[in-house]
Design a protein around this motif. Structure first.
Motif, PDB file in Angstrom:
ATOM      1  N   PRO A  94       0.814  -1.225   0.000  1.00 10.95           N
ATOM      2  CA  PRO A  94       0.000   0.000   0.000  1.00 10.95           C
ATOM      3  C   PRO A  94       0.842   1.267   0.000  1.00 10.95           C
ATOM      4  O   PRO A  94       1.776   1.408   0.788  1.00 10.95           O
ATOM      5  N   ASP A  95       0.502   2.170  -0.917  1.00 11.68           N
ATOM      6  CA  ASP A  95       1.201   3.443  -1.060  1.00 11.68           C
ATOM      7  C   ASP A  95       0.163   4.557  -1.011  1.00 11.68           C
ATOM      8  O   ASP A  95      -0.669   4.670  -1.918  1.00 11.68           O
ATOM      9  N   PRO A  96       0.195   5.411   0.026  1.00 13.83           N
ATOM     10  CA  PRO A  96      -0.808   6.468   0.148  1.00 13.83           C
ATOM     11  C   PRO A  96      -0.864   7.407  -1.056  1.00 13.83           C
ATOM     12  O   PRO A  96      -1.913   7.983  -1.344  1.00 13.83           O
ATOM     13  N   ASP A  97       0.264   7.550  -1.748  1.00 15.61           N
ATOM     14  CA  ASP A  97       0.303   8.457  -2.898  1.00 15.61           C
ATOM     15  C   ASP A  97      -0.202   7.808  -4.188  1.00 15.61           C
ATOM     16  O   ASP A  97      -0.452   8.508  -5.168  1.00 15.61           O
ATOM     17  N   ARG A  98      -0.336   6.502  -4.177  1.00 14.83           N
ATOM     18  CA  ARG A  98      -0.720   5.804  -5.412  1.00 14.83           C
ATOM     19  C   ARG A  98      -1.896   4.865  -5.174  1.00 14.83           C
ATOM     20  O   ARG A  98      -2.124   3.942  -5.944  1.00 14.83           O
ATOM     21  N   TRP A  99      -2.666   5.082  -4.127  1.00 15.17           N
ATOM     22  CA  TRP A  99      -3.667   4.107  -3.725  1.00 15.17           C
ATOM     23  C   TRP A  99      -4.721   3.877  -4.796  1.00 15.17           C
ATOM     24  O   TRP A  99      -5.163   2.744  -5.011  1.00 15.17           O
ATOM     25  N   ARG A 100      -5.113   4.947  -5.523  1.00 15.25           N
ATOM     26  CA  ARG A 100      -6.121   4.769  -6.582  1.00 15.25           C
ATOM     27  C   ARG A 100      -5.584   3.890  -7.702  1.00 15.25           C
ATOM     28  O   ARG A 100      -6.254   2.962  -8.160  1.00 15.25           O
ATOM     29  N   ASP A 101      -4.371   4.195  -8.156  1.00 16.48           N
ATOM     30  CA  ASP A 101      -3.768   3.389  -9.222  1.00 16.48           C
ATOM     31  C   ASP A 101      -3.595   1.944  -8.776  1.00 16.48           C
ATOM     32  O   ASP A 101      -3.781   1.011  -9.569  1.00 16.48           O
ATOM     33  N   LEU A 146      -7.388   1.902   3.183  1.00 15.26           N
ATOM     34  CA  LEU A 146      -7.065   2.584   4.429  1.00 15.26           C
ATOM     35  C   LEU A 146      -5.840   3.477   4.270  1.00 15.26           C
ATOM     36  O   LEU A 146      -5.784   4.580   4.839  1.00 15.26           O
ATOM     37  N   ALA A 147      -4.870   3.030   3.493  1.00 13.46           N
ATOM     38  CA  ALA A 147      -3.688   3.853   3.235  1.00 13.46           C
ATOM     39  C   ALA A 147      -4.051   5.125   2.485  1.00 13.46           C
ATOM     40  O   ALA A 147      -3.377   6.151   2.627  1.00 13.46           O
TER      41      ALA A 147
END
Length: 255
Positions: A94-101, A146-147
């Motif tokens: 999980p990456d908060p900056d890329r969560w949509r992708d 969640l991220a």
């Protein structure tokens, strides 16, 4: 005096004029993995509607009783095959900056898995996820949500809604494909045919459909899939509405 070994061997070969006996080849032992392989082969070649205990035993050359020594019933097989497909997914950290992708990547993989096996998303729709591989995917999707800052209750229900859409999308494509290749082909219209029908509707009854027939019938490939997932993701960080106390149970979120 004992008979010469060579003579004894020759005598065995000549008994009753029969050809020398050969040991029967050992049958490959039946395992859960072989059952899943056979089930997926049935779906890939004949579609999910053809997936029965008889079809699987036919693929394996065994009997239903042998199968039931390893699986409980058809629902158990559904759980196993969805677990197998889940095990093949590549899940990101999980990456908060890329969560949509990241969510789009995971659900695109799930979509493509379903499309490889026509109609198999019905097994996912009918299965309460308890298989550890399936739960591994649920855990990853929930972690990504969640991220991204999505509130836990919203994340839980969003995972369910996204998964339902992906399963329904793949199922619709498989049903259309089945009609195109079956006796119902005449019921499947091309885009040009559909566009013509919509633009020739009575203008006084269907003014908007006539005017926007091109928009209603547009979208090639998976454009509508991407549009819908992005539309759903757009709403996830908004303030969720107040919820009344839940009075009936619901299946846990599925991947």
């Amino acid at each position: 005096m004992a008979q010469d070994p060579k003579a004894r061997r020759a005598a065995r070969h000549l008994q009753s004029g029969a050809a020398p006996a050969h040991p029967a080849p050992r049958r490959e032992p039946l395992t859960v993995d072989r059952i899943i392989d056979a089930a997926l082969h049935v779906v890939a070649t004949q579609g999910y509607d053809a997936l029965t205990i008889r079809a699987i035993t036919g693929e394996l050359g065994t009997s239903p009783s042998s199968l039931y020594a390893h699986v409980v019933n058809k629902a158990d097989i559904d759980d196993l095959i969805i677990g197998r497909l889940s095990s093949e997914l590549v899940l990101p950290e999980p990456d908060p900056d890329r969560w949509r992708d990241q969510l789009l990547q995971v659900y695109t993989q799930i979509r493509d898995q379903y499309l490889r096996y026509p109609g198999i998303s019905r097994a996912a729709l009918a299965t309460v996820p308890t298989n550890l591989e399936t739960l591994r995917v649920s855990e990853a999707i929930l972690a990504i949500l969640l991220a991204g800052g999505v509130e836990p209750q919203t994340a839980a229900w969003a995972m369910d809604a996204l998964s339902l859409y992906v399963a329904a999308y793949a199922l619709e494509i498989s049903l259309v494909h089945a009609r195109k290749t079956g006796q119902s082909e005449e019921w499947v219209l091309s885009r040009d045919e559909l566009l013509h029908r919509l633009t020739t509707l009575p203008a006084d009854q269907f003014p908007h459909i006539r005017s926007h027939a091109a928009e209603l019938t547009s979208g090639s490939g998976h454009l509508r899939f991407d549009f819908t997932l992005n539309l759903m993701l757009d709403s996830l960080t908004r303030q969720p509405p107040e919820r009344t106390e839940q009075t009936e149970s619901h299946c846990p979120a599925r991947p």
